[in-house]
Design a protein around this motif. Structure first.
Motif, mmCIF file in Angstrom:
data_model
loop_
_atom_site.group_PDB
_atom_site.id
_atom_site.type_symbol
_atom_site.label_atom_id
_atom_site.label_comp_id
_atom_site.label_asym_id
_atom_site.label_seq_id
_atom_site.Cartn_x
_atom_site.Cartn_y
_atom_site.Cartn_z
ATOM 1 N N VAL A 71 -50.758 -90.103 39.664
ATOM 2 C CA VAL A 71 -51.858 -91.960 40.487
ATOM 3 C C VAL A 71 -53.097 -91.910 39.528
ATOM 4 C CG1 VAL A 71 -52.420 -92.155 43.061
ATOM 5 C CG2 VAL A 71 -50.171 -91.299 42.375
ATOM 6 N N ALA A 72 -53.803 -90.974 39.732
ATOM 7 C CA ALA A 72 -55.120 -91.211 39.089
ATOM 8 C C ALA A 72 -55.535 -91.617 37.813
ATOM 9 C CB ALA A 72 -55.409 -89.375 38.950
ATOM 10 N N GLN A 73 -54.446 -91.449 36.865
ATOM 11 C CA GLN A 73 -54.158 -91.951 35.267
ATOM 12 C C GLN A 73 -54.054 -93.130 35.458
ATOM 13 O OE1 GLN A 73 -51.400 -89.280 33.813
ATOM 14 N NE2 GLN A 73 -53.319 -88.128 32.259
ATOM 15 N N ASN A 74 -52.654 -93.852 36.556
ATOM 16 C CA ASN A 74 -52.968 -95.017 36.533
ATOM 17 C C ASN A 74 -53.916 -95.874 37.356
ATOM 18 O OD1 ASN A 74 -49.683 -96.826 36.225
ATOM 19 N ND2 ASN A 74 -49.788 -94.541 36.269
ATOM 20 N N ILE A 75 -54.463 -95.622 38.296
ATOM 21 C CA ILE A 75 -55.496 -96.419 38.797
ATOM 22 C C ILE A 75 -56.654 -96.418 37.565
ATOM 23 C CG2 ILE A 75 -57.288 -95.363 40.642
ATOM 24 C CD1 ILE A 75 -55.745 -94.409 42.471
ATOM 25 N N ALA A 76 -57.207 -94.959 36.745
ATOM 26 C CA ALA A 76 -58.258 -95.117 35.571
ATOM 27 C C ALA A 76 -57.837 -96.295 34.448
ATOM 28 C CB ALA A 76 -58.429 -94.318 35.650
ATOM 29 N N PHE A 77 -56.638 -96.747 34.591
ATOM 30 C CA PHE A 77 -56.124 -97.352 33.135
ATOM 31 C C PHE A 77 -57.232 -98.521 32.657
ATOM 32 C CE2 PHE A 77 -53.664 -100.514 31.126
ATOM 33 C CZ PHE A 77 -53.210 -99.920 29.707
ATOM 34 N N GLY A 78 -57.086 -98.870 33.642
ATOM 35 C CA GLY A 78 -58.563 -100.596 33.909
ATOM 36 C C GLY A 78 -59.405 -100.175 33.941
ATOM 37 N N LEU A 79 -59.703 -98.627 33.301
ATOM 38 C CA LEU A 79 -61.863 -98.396 33.837
ATOM 39 C C LEU A 79 -62.003 -97.658 32.346
ATOM 40 C CD1 LEU A 79 -61.674 -96.385 37.225
ATOM 41 C CD2 LEU A 79 -62.534 -99.156 36.881
#
Length: 347
Positions: A94-102
Motif C-alpha cells: 500500500v505504501a509503495q503504491n502511494i509513493a509511486f508518483g513521488l
C-alpha cells in the motif's frame, strides 16, 4: 481551477463531444453524468490529455493545457487520475503504491507524504499490506491516496465506484467525498449513476449525445430542468398534457400557476404543453380531489412508490407516499396535487 470553454472532441470521423462549457472553482467537486455513449468519458480523457480537442479551450489552474494550437502532455498537466479498475500494482505494498508518483521527491519527504495520505484515507495500519489482501473499498482508497500524493491541481475519477457492490458504494461515496473535501482538491467524476452524482458532487453536468444539457446543482436539476431530456433523465416522473393559458397551465388535474424562475418557455406558437409531475407532487389524501387505479407498487422501506392510471384518460402517474399508506394493486388511490415547481415543455 478548471475551465472548459466550448470544447469539441472528434475521434475518427465522429464528433463525440459537442461545444461543452463548464467550470469548477478551487475545492469544488463536479460530475459528468449521463447514459452510456453520451461522451462523458471522452470529455474526461480530453481533460486529462489522453486525446486532443478539435476546438475550444481547457484551462487548469489558469494555464491553457488544450486548444487547437496547443496540447500539453498528460505528465505536465499536474492532474491525478483514478481509473475504473483502480490499477494498483499487485507487487507493491500500500505504501509503495502511494509513493509511486513521488519518485522525484526526497526520500524523507516522500515517506512523510505517504504517511499523510495513509492517515487521510484511514489506512495507517495497512501500510505494508499488498492490494490482494484489501477489500474493494480499501483498494479504492489506496487509489485515491496515490492520485492525491503528488498534490495535483485537479483530480479526475473515471466511474470509480462501478466495480464495487451496491451496498459498499453508498458508504464509500460519502467517505471519498469527505477525503477530497479535507484535501481541498478540485475533482471531477464520471458516472451514469444519479445517486452517486448527487451524493458526491457540488455541480453536475448532465450529458446527452455529446452535449452538456445542464450544469447545475442537484436541486435545480431535479426541480428546474432546463431541457426535456434532463427532466426525463433525472429522477422519476410523468408528463401530462396541458394547455398554456399565459399565467397558468390547465390540465385534467386542474390549473397550475407558472413561476418565472422555473418555467421553460415555448419557442413555438402552439399552446399545447407537457407538464412534469414528480412522484412527490402527488399527495395521498383519503378524500382527495382525484383518484387513480393502482397498477403496481414498489416497497422502499419508509415509502412506497405507486404507479397509478387515471380511469378516464388512461394517464399514468407516480406517487411516493409514506409506507403506512399501504393499498392493494387494483384499488383506488385518492390524492391531491401540490406542485411547487411548474416545469413544462412544448408538446
Amino acid at each position: 481551477m478548471l475551465a472548459v470553454d466550448n470544447v469539441e472532441v472528434i475521434l475518427g470521423q465522429n464528433k463525440i463531444v459537442h461545444s461543452s462549457t463548464f467550470a469548477l472553482s478551487p475545492g469544488e467537486l463536479g460530475c459528468l453524468l449521463g447514459p452510456s455513449g453520451c461522451g462523458k468519458t471522452t470529455l474526461l480523457r480530453a481533460l486529462a490529455g489522453f486525446c486532443e480537442i478539435a476546438s475550444g479551450n481547457i484551462i487548469i489552474n489558469n494555464q491553457t493545457v488544450s486548444s487547437v494550437e496547443q496540447h500539453t502532455p498528460v505528465q505536465n498537466r499536474n492532474i491525478g487520475y483514478v481509473m475504473q479498475d483502480f490499477a494498483l500494482f499487485p507487487h507493491l505494498t500500500v505504501a509503495q503504491n502511494i509513493a509511486f508518483g513521488l519518485h522525484r521527491h526526497d526520500p524523507n519527504a516522500s515517506d512523510l507524504r505517504v504517511n499523510e495520505m495513509l492517515e487521510l484515507v484511514q489506512l495507517t495500519d495497512f501500510r505494508d499490506v499488498y492490494p490482494n489482501a484489501l477489500s474493494g473499498g480499501q483498494q479504492q482508497r489506496v487509489a485515491i491516496a496515490r492520485a492525491l500524493a503528488p498534490a495535483p491541481s485537479l483530480l479526475l475519477l473515471d466511474e470509480p465506484f462501478s466495480a464495487l457492490d451496491p451496498a459498499l458504494r453508498e458508504s464509500l461515496v460519502n467517505e471519498i467525498k469527505a477525503i477530497l473535501k479535507a484535501s481541498k482538491v478540485t475533482s471531477l467524476m464520471v458516472t451514469h449513476d444519479q445517486g452517486e452524482a448527487f451524493a458526491f458532487a457540488d455541480k453536475v453536468a448532465v450529458m446527452n449525445q455529446g452535449t452538456i444539457e445542464q450544469w447545475d446543482g442537484a436541486f435545480a436539476l431535479y426541480h428546474c430542468p432546463s431541457t426535456r431530456f434532463v427532466a426525463d433523465f433525472i429522477g422519476e416522473g410523468c408528463f401530462i398534457e396541458g394547455t398554456d393559458l399565459g399565467s397558468h397551465i390547465e390540465t385534467e388535474l386542474g390549473k397550475f400557476a407558472k413561476q418565472k424562475k422555473t418555467t421553460i418557455e415555448s419557442n413555438s406558437d402552439s399552446l399545447g404543453v407537457e407538464l412534469l409531475l414528480r412522484p412527490d407532487d402527488l399527495v395521498y389524501a383519503k378524500n382527495g380531489a382525484f383518484g387513480g387505479i393502482i397498477q403496481s407498487k414498489k416497497f422502499r422501506g419508509s415509502h412506497i412508490m405507486y404507479e397509478l392510471v387515471l380511469e378516464q384518460s388512461g394517464q399514468q402517474l407516480l406517487c411516493l407516499t409514506p409506507s403506512h399508506n399501504d393499498f392493494a394493486i387494483g384499488s383506488i388511490f385518492c390524492f391531491d396535487v401540490d406542485i411547487a415547481h411548474t416545469v413544462y415543455f412544448p408538446s
